[in-house]
Every structure is written in C-alpha cells, then in structure tokens.
Motif scaffolding. Sequence first.
Motif, short mmCIF file in Angstrom:
data_model
loop_
_atom_site.label_atom_id
_atom_site.label_comp_id
_atom_site.label_asym_id
_atom_site.label_seq_id
_atom_site.Cartn_x
_atom_site.Cartn_y
_atom_site.Cartn_z
N THR A 227 17.62 -18.18 -47.02
CA THR A 227 17.66 -16.71 -47.12
C THR A 227 17.84 -16.27 -48.57
OG1 THR A 227 18.64 -16.59 -44.90
CG2 THR A 227 18.84 -14.65 -46.30
N LEU A 228 18.62 -17.03 -49.34
CA LEU A 228 18.92 -16.66 -50.73
C LEU A 228 17.92 -17.26 -51.72
CD1 LEU A 228 22.82 -17.11 -50.69
CD2 LEU A 228 21.52 -14.98 -50.50
N GLU A 229 16.79 -17.75 -51.22
CA GLU A 229 15.81 -18.41 -52.09
C GLU A 229 15.41 -17.56 -53.29
OE1 GLU A 229 11.41 -20.57 -51.84
OE2 GLU A 229 12.37 -19.77 -50.04
N PRO A 230 15.17 -16.25 -53.16
CA PRO A 230 14.79 -15.46 -54.34
C PRO A 230 15.81 -15.55 -55.46
CG PRO A 230 14.40 -14.23 -52.32
CD PRO A 230 15.15 -15.45 -51.92
N HIS A 231 17.08 -15.71 -55.13
CA HIS A 231 18.13 -15.76 -56.15
C HIS A 231 18.05 -17.04 -56.97
CE1 HIS A 231 20.41 -12.26 -54.60
NE2 HIS A 231 19.90 -12.64 -53.42
N TRP A 232 17.88 -18.17 -56.30
CA TRP A 232 17.87 -19.43 -57.07
C TRP A 232 16.49 -19.77 -57.62
CZ3 TRP A 232 14.98 -23.21 -54.48
CH2 TRP A 232 14.89 -23.13 -53.09
N GLU A 233 15.45 -19.22 -57.02
CA GLU A 233 14.09 -19.42 -57.55
C GLU A 233 13.92 -18.65 -58.86
OE1 GLU A 233 11.38 -21.01 -57.21
OE2 GLU A 233 11.79 -22.19 -55.41
N LYS B 93 15.98 -18.21 -61.21
CA LYS B 93 16.54 -18.94 -62.34
C LYS B 93 16.08 -20.40 -62.39
CE LYS B 93 20.83 -16.43 -63.23
NZ LYS B 93 22.30 -16.57 -63.39
N LYS B 94 15.15 -20.74 -61.51
CA LYS B 94 14.65 -22.11 -61.46
C LYS B 94 15.80 -23.12 -61.30
CE LYS B 94 10.53 -20.53 -62.27
NZ LYS B 94 9.54 -20.44 -61.18
N PHE C 58 24.87 -19.02 -57.91
CA PHE C 58 23.57 -18.69 -58.50
C PHE C 58 23.74 -17.73 -59.69
CE2 PHE C 58 21.77 -19.16 -53.93
CZ PHE C 58 21.87 -20.54 -54.04
N LYS C 59 24.61 -16.75 -59.51
CA LYS C 59 24.76 -15.69 -60.50
C LYS C 59 25.29 -16.25 -61.82
CE LYS C 59 26.65 -11.95 -59.01
NZ LYS C 59 27.70 -10.99 -58.56
N SER D 196 25.23 -19.38 -62.93
CA SER D 196 24.59 -20.61 -63.42
C SER D 196 23.54 -20.24 -64.47
CB SER D 196 23.91 -21.36 -62.27
OG SER D 196 24.88 -21.90 -61.40
N ASN D 197 23.34 -21.15 -65.40
CA ASN D 197 22.31 -20.93 -66.42
C ASN D 197 20.93 -21.26 -65.83
OD1 ASN D 197 24.26 -20.28 -68.44
ND2 ASN D 197 24.72 -22.47 -68.62
N ASN D 198 19.92 -20.74 -66.44
CA ASN D 198 18.56 -21.03 -65.99
C ASN D 198 18.32 -22.54 -65.98
OD1 ASN D 198 17.98 -18.33 -65.70
ND2 ASN D 198 17.09 -18.13 -67.75
N GLY D 199 17.75 -23.04 -64.89
CA GLY D 199 17.48 -24.47 -64.76
C GLY D 199 18.71 -25.28 -64.42
N GLY D 200 19.81 -24.61 -64.03
CA GLY D 200 21.05 -25.31 -63.70
C GLY D 200 20.96 -26.06 -62.38
N ILE D 201 22.05 -26.77 -62.08
CA ILE D 201 22.10 -27.58 -60.87
C ILE D 201 23.19 -27.04 -59.94
CG2 ILE D 201 22.51 -29.88 -59.92
CD1 ILE D 201 21.56 -31.03 -62.58
N ILE D 202 22.85 -26.85 -58.69
CA ILE D 202 23.80 -26.44 -57.63
C ILE D 202 23.83 -27.55 -56.59
CG2 ILE D 202 24.41 -24.70 -55.92
CD1 ILE D 202 24.37 -23.53 -58.67
#
Length: 446
Positions: free
Chosen positions: A314-320, A322-323, A354-355, A357-363
């Motif tokens: 559901t939250l895909e737009p958030h993490w996509e 920022k890659k 997500f918020k 994290s830096n772009n390209g970060g790891i969760i």
Amino acid sequence: MKSIYTKLVFIFISVIILSLVFTFFIASKYFIKNIIAEVQEDLNEVGENFISIYQINDGNNQVETTLNMLSKNYSLTIYDGSYKVIIKNNAPKKFAVKKKNIESVLSGHHFPISKSSDKHPYIVGIPFERNGENYALFVQPNFERGFFKMHRILFSSLLTTLIIGSITFLFVAKLLVKPIKALTEATNEIAKGNYDVRVAVNRKDEIGFLSTHFNVMTEKLGKLEEMRSEFVSNVSHEIQSPLTSIKGFAKVLKNRELVNGKREHYISIIEEETERLSILSERLLKLASLDSDQHPFEPTMYHLDEQIRKVIVTLEPHWERKKLQLILNLPQTKIVADRLLLEQVWINLLQNAFKYSNNGGIISVDIIDQPHECSVIIKDNGIGISKENIERIFERFFQADQSRHKHGTGLGLSIVQKIIEMHEAKIMVNSMIGEGTSFTVILPKS
C-alpha cells in the motif's frame, strides 16, 4: 454541615453515656440484688446478736455499751407494744419507720416481707419477746460509712473517668481531624487550579497513606495540566501554520497578473497544507478516541506476516519515490490482536522509516517468532535520532527533526504507543545520528 470532629465527639459522648446507663442497669438488676441480700443478712445477724444481749441483761450498762459500739455502723431502735421507742442509739437514720411496719413486726412478721418490691431494702425489722412482752427491733445501716460510701466513690470515679476520657478523646480527635482539614484545604487549592500544593506526610496510618496518594495524584494532575496546556498550544500552532499558508496563497491567487507557473505552484502548496490539516484532524480524532477507553478493541487471530506485506504494498509510492531497497524477513506468524489497530502501527512506523531515509537507503523488516511472543523490527539507515530526543519521540507534537517539521504532525508515534499499550505489548527504540533507527515491537501471541 457538621464537621467530622463534631461527629466524633458526639458519637464518643453518646457511646459513653449509653454504656454507663447500660452498666448501671445491669448492676441494679443482677449485682445490687445480691448486695441487698447480703446487707439484710448482716442486719439480721446484728439485730439477733443485740436482741440476745438485751434479753439476758437486766441492767443497761452492757446494752448501752453495745449500742455505742454499734452506732458507728448501724442505727438500732426498739419499739414496745404501744409503738413507743424504748431504746435507740445516736446513729443517723436514712429511712423513717412507719406505724404499719411496727405493727407488722410486733405481730411476729419480719421486715421487709418482700425483698424485691419493698421500697426500703436496707432496713430490717425483727420481732422478739422479753419478760412476756412483744417488741420490735429495727436495724438499718449508717449510710455515712462502709459499703454505702462506695456508691458516691463509684459515681465520682466514673464521672472523673468520663471527664478525663472526654478530654483525651477531644485531643485525639483533633489530631485525627487535623490532617483531614489539611487535605480539605489542599483540595480547595486544586479546585482553584493550584497543582503545586502538597500536604505533609508524617504518619504511617491510613491518613498517611491517603496523604501520600493525594500528593501523587496532585503531581500527576499538575503534569496533566501542563500536558493539556502544551497540547492546546501545539494544536493551535499546528492548525494556525497551514491556515496562514492557505490564507496567504489564496490572496496571492487573486492577482490576475500571476503567471500560470506560479499559480500552479501556489495551488499545490494549498493542497499540501489542506492535506496536512486533514491528516492532523484525523490523527487528533484518533488519539481522542484511543484516550477515551471507548475505542472498540476486537482481537482476532490472523497472519501478521501477511498484514505487514499488504501495508508495504500500500505504501509503495512512498518508498519507490526515494528508490529505497526493502529487505523482508517475514516468516509465517499467527497472533491474536486487533487487526485494524496494529495496521495503523505498521503504517506509522514504516512511513517514518521511509520519510527519514536518504534516497537509495535500505529498509529492513523482520519478524522473530517465539512460542509466547513475536517481535517486529523495522530498521532504516537514515538520519537517526539524537540520544536526548529518543526519550521524547512518543510525546505528542514532538518532532526530533525540526528541519522537517512541516512534513509531519508529531502525533504518529503517540498513536503507535497508545495502541501498543492497549495490546499490553512493548516498543523499543535504538538510534544513532547518521546511522539510522530501529523500532522493535514485542507482541504477546495471545
């Protein structure tokens, strides 16, 4: 309204008086009857002895000597057949002898006839003969001496005891009521809004226990009042900020000469601020519902791993955007919990990850399944939280990253903590500046 002090004194005096009355009643009914019988027996014995001396002595020396000896304790009077007094001593008399009593004794009856109903039980009449003549001897005790002084002594002792006991009780009652008065005054101060008031605690009894808990309650009320004031201030600020932006940009949009590019930019800002207001009001209502203890809590058994996967999708737009790279370790896990409430927990924690994290970060999201509990660990390698801010992140409206204040409400983690408490679960935070943050939620499986 009567004070406790007045009630205590009234109850004490009432109990003492009723006890005394009851005691005297019992004494008169059982104890005094035995005493009367013993006194009458003693009087009869004295009378019989005197009669024997009187009958065998023609002269008066022995009789007079005996009368003088007996006058210290007894009053003796002899009547002849014509009701005249022929012998008596100087001892004081308590009861007058009536003619009908003299006549009854002269006729051969002892007095008193009925011990239970006679009005003068402390007097006896004994018939006897001397030289063929009938006589009546009446004996009664000297009420100024011996046993009969005990009544006054007993009464005085009881009265003294009552006075001393009353004074002592008044003092003790005052000591008991004093801390209650202090509590009353402190309560009035609280009613006026003074939450800094405290009562002295120097007792270990129930009142001391009450005073201790009163101080604890006052301290908590003070903290709640401080939180309330801060909450109102924060809500006002959080609402005022987007409203000011909306109002300002709305005025700018009225300018007909505004180029389309800027117009679109200002409209997007208004939309963002409107969305922020919507989220704020939604979360405020959510917190109010959770705080009321009336929010529905409906635990059911379900697959926790499936729930977290669905939230991530559901939250895909958030993490996509920022890659971000997601590493999932979600073994099949069943728990008993309120599905809708826990879904809110995962949404808030993942959105924060997500918020910040830096772009390209790891969760990474891991489930550790154990027999009686399971742990969910959500970890990022973002900006992190300072040590002094970790203890405050669950406070309402607190945001560790002040530079990104406009992107959040500061209520998400407060909602998470409240839901975790409702499930009797635990949440722990580990973080370091520049290295990221991990949230660990430990849930009981049933």
